[in-house]
Scaffold this motif. Structure first.
Motif, PDB file in Angstrom:
ATOM      1  N   ILE A   4       4.568  -2.631   2.210  1.00 51.00           N
ATOM      2  CA  ILE A   4       3.582  -2.816   3.275  1.00 51.00           C
ATOM      3  C   ILE A   4       2.187  -2.460   2.784  1.00 51.00           C
ATOM      4  O   ILE A   4       1.244  -3.234   2.930  1.00 51.00           O
ATOM      5  CB  ILE A   4       3.970  -1.965   4.509  1.00 51.00           C
ATOM      6  N   VAL A   5       2.039  -1.263   2.193  1.00 55.14           N
ATOM      7  CA  VAL A   5       0.701  -0.795   1.838  1.00 55.14           C
ATOM      8  C   VAL A   5       0.203  -1.448   0.554  1.00 55.14           C
ATOM      9  O   VAL A   5      -0.894  -2.002   0.513  1.00 55.14           O
ATOM     10  CB  VAL A   5       0.691   0.748   1.709  1.00 55.14           C
ATOM     11  N   TYR A   6       1.028  -1.394  -0.508  1.00 55.49           N
ATOM     12  CA  TYR A   6       0.533  -1.892  -1.795  1.00 55.49           C
ATOM     13  C   TYR A   6       0.555  -3.407  -1.856  1.00 55.49           C
ATOM     14  O   TYR A   6      -0.494  -4.054  -1.963  1.00 55.49           O
ATOM     15  CB  TYR A   6       1.359  -1.314  -2.947  1.00 55.49           C
ATOM     16  N   ALA A   7       1.760  -3.975  -1.813  1.00 56.72           N
ATOM     17  CA  ALA A   7       1.865  -5.427  -1.978  1.00 56.72           C
ATOM     18  C   ALA A   7       1.189  -6.150  -0.821  1.00 56.72           C
ATOM     19  O   ALA A   7       0.639  -7.236  -0.980  1.00 56.72           O
ATOM     20  CB  ALA A   7       3.327  -5.837  -2.084  1.00 56.72           C
ATOM     21  N   GLY A   8       1.194  -5.544   0.368  1.00 54.06           N
ATOM     22  CA  GLY A   8       0.546  -6.174   1.511  1.00 54.06           C
ATOM     23  C   GLY A   8      -0.924  -5.870   1.581  1.00 54.06           C
ATOM     24  O   GLY A   8      -1.765  -6.694   1.225  1.00 54.06           O
ATOM     25  N   ALA A   9      -1.267  -4.645   1.992  1.00 59.22           N
ATOM     26  CA  ALA A   9      -2.656  -4.341   2.354  1.00 59.22           C
ATOM     27  C   ALA A   9      -3.596  -4.307   1.154  1.00 59.22           C
ATOM     28  O   ALA A   9      -4.610  -5.000   1.122  1.00 59.22           O
ATOM     29  CB  ALA A   9      -2.696  -3.017   3.098  1.00 59.22           C
ATOM     30  N   ILE A  10      -3.254  -3.513   0.130  1.00 59.03           N
ATOM     31  CA  ILE A  10      -4.223  -3.301  -0.952  1.00 59.03           C
ATOM     32  C   ILE A  10      -4.457  -4.590  -1.728  1.00 59.03           C
ATOM     33  O   ILE A  10      -5.590  -4.933  -2.062  1.00 59.03           O
ATOM     34  CB  ILE A  10      -3.744  -2.156  -1.868  1.00 59.03           C
ATOM     35  N   MET A  11      -3.373  -5.348  -1.979  1.00 51.77           N
ATOM     36  CA  MET A  11      -3.570  -6.568  -2.754  1.00 51.77           C
ATOM     37  C   MET A  11      -4.313  -7.629  -1.968  1.00 51.77           C
ATOM     38  O   MET A  11      -5.072  -8.412  -2.537  1.00 51.77           O
ATOM     39  CB  MET A  11      -2.218  -7.106  -3.241  1.00 51.77           C
ATOM     40  N   VAL A  12      -4.123  -7.664  -0.639  1.00 54.32           N
ATOM     41  CA  VAL A  12      -4.901  -8.598   0.172  1.00 54.32           C
ATOM     42  C   VAL A  12      -6.380  -8.223   0.102  1.00 54.32           C
ATOM     43  O   VAL A  12      -7.266  -9.075  -0.003  1.00 54.32           O
ATOM     44  CB  VAL A  12      -4.383  -8.621   1.627  1.00 54.32           C
ATOM     45  N   LEU A  13      -6.653  -6.908   0.099  1.00 50.78           N
ATOM     46  CA  LEU A  13      -8.035  -6.439  -0.056  1.00 50.78           C
ATOM     47  C   LEU A  13      -8.626  -6.935  -1.377  1.00 50.78           C
ATOM     48  O   LEU A  13      -9.762  -7.434  -1.421  1.00 50.78           O
ATOM     49  CB  LEU A  13      -8.034  -4.913   0.001  1.00 50.78           C
ATOM     50  N   PHE A  14      -7.839  -6.828  -2.449  1.00 51.00           N
ATOM     51  CA  PHE A  14      -8.306  -7.303  -3.753  1.00 51.00           C
ATOM     52  C   PHE A  14      -8.591  -8.798  -3.703  1.00 51.00           C
ATOM     53  O   PHE A  14      -9.633  -9.254  -4.186  1.00 51.00           O
ATOM     54  CB  PHE A  14      -7.257  -7.015  -4.824  1.00 51.00           C
ATOM     55  N   LEU A  31     -14.168  -1.638  -3.763  1.00 54.44           N
ATOM     56  CA  LEU A  31     -14.459  -3.065  -3.628  1.00 54.44           C
ATOM     57  C   LEU A  31     -15.734  -3.272  -2.825  1.00 54.44           C
ATOM     58  O   LEU A  31     -16.506  -4.196  -3.123  1.00 54.44           O
ATOM     59  CB  LEU A  31     -13.273  -3.783  -2.999  1.00 54.44           C
ATOM     60  N   ALA A  32     -16.011  -2.382  -1.846  1.00 50.12           N
ATOM     61  CA  ALA A  32     -17.283  -2.481  -1.114  1.00 50.12           C
ATOM     62  C   ALA A  32     -18.452  -2.242  -2.066  1.00 50.12           C
ATOM     63  O   ALA A  32     -19.482  -2.932  -2.008  1.00 50.12           O
ATOM     64  CB  ALA A  32     -17.315  -1.481   0.029  1.00 50.12           C
ATOM     65  N   ILE A  33     -18.297  -1.276  -2.989  1.00 46.14           N
ATOM     66  CA  ILE A  33     -19.358  -1.013  -3.975  1.00 46.14           C
ATOM     67  C   ILE A  33     -19.566  -2.241  -4.858  1.00 46.14           C
ATOM     68  O   ILE A  33     -20.699  -2.639  -5.138  1.00 46.14           O
ATOM     69  CB  ILE A  33     -18.998   0.229  -4.815  1.00 46.14           C
TER      70      ILE A  33
END
Lengths: 185, 101
Positions: free
Chosen positions: A60-70, B78-80
């Motif tokens: 949920i956190v890594y494969a989902g949230a953080i990678m979507v952020l990337f 990423l904001a930075i």
């Protein structure tokens, strides 16, 4: 035991292969997708090690949230340019590779030493999720609360870093969509 | 000692080394960040492996904290990068040297 080794070999091959994909891909998007594969493979590893909770938050956190952020950041920066190594950084690759190899040997020696220490013990039973919940709400309740403060600070920091200011007046302003579109073209 | 424990540690060491190589080789700041995430994941795997081997729950709690820090780090970082990209039109880590001594 034979099945264990098979499962482990497959997980190891997928994880290391995808990690090498992260390292060797010139395209940032492909690199990010390889990183998602690494995280899902690691989640499989956690399940195999009997840590269902870590498995769930890994997905949920890594494969989902953080990678979507990337991927969102890559999209916002419109980063389709390929990485080109300039001449003055060519040699640093060998130095960096040699340093990493030395570090890996150091880790291998450490693991080897640990392997002889741990011999002769029977494996412990797998810990359960209620145990983790008890631990987080009793012994580690303060760090657990502090993580919420950390996340709040991170959200505020991201907003502060990400907002636009007018170069002349220094006031915040929201760029209209036409301007953003022109910028991305 | 379970063989899976040793395998997990070896996989963790391999992933960490790949992450180090990536941090040294890449110039793009987002690629650097992705390799840092790889190293954090390697550390998480080591925590889980130790937790499993010794029957402790602390590993799971530490993994939870590491993931929180990683999420906060990714969000702010990423904001930075987006703020830097706005003024410089690139995020090549070796050329952003405003704070060099």
């Amino acid at each position: 035991m034979g099945a264990d080794i098979l499962v482990y070999a497959v997980l190891y091959a997928v994880t290391v292969g995808a990690a090498l994909g992260v390292l060797l891909n010139k395209d940032t998007v492909k690199s990010a997708m390889c990183l998602v594969l690494v995280m899902i493979a690691l989640a499989g590893h956690y399940l195999y090690l009997g840590q269902e909770f870590v498995f769930a938050i890994q997905i949920i956190v890594y494969a989902g949230a953080i990678m979507v952020l990337f991927l969102f950041a890559i999209m916002l920066l419109n980063m389709r340019e390929r990485e080109v190594t300039p001449w003055y950084l060519r040699n640093s690759r060998f130095v960096g590779g040699a340093f990493a190899l030395a570090f890996f040997i150091l880790l291998a020696v450490g693991i080897n030493t640990f392997g002889t220490i741990g011999e002769g013990r029977s494996p412990a039973p797998a810990p359960s999720i209620p145990e983790l919940a008890t631990l987080l709400t009793t012994k580690y309740s303060l760090p657990f609360l502090l993580t919420s403060v950390l996340l709040l600070v991170a959200v505020i920091g991201a907003v502060v870093m990400g907002r636009r200011t007018d170069p002349e007046t220094g006031e915040d302003y929201l760029a209209d969509e036409g301007e953003l579109l022109q910028e991305s073209l | 000692m379970e063989p899976t424990f040793l395998y997990s540690l070896i996989l963790s060491a391999t992933l960490f080394t790949i992450g180090i190589v990536g941090v040294m080789w890449k110039r793009n700041a987002i690629s650097l960040f992705m390799n840092v995430e790889l190293m954090l994941n390697a550390a998480n795997l080591a925590f889980v492996a130790f937790s499993r081997e010794f029957g402790l729950m602390q590993g799971g709690a530490l993994v939870l904290f590491i993931m929180t820090v990683a999420a906060a780090e990714a969000g702010v970082g990423l904001a930075i990068f987006i703020a830097i990209y706005r003024s410089r039109r690139h995020i090549r880590a070796d050329e952003i040297d405003l704070l060099r001594g």
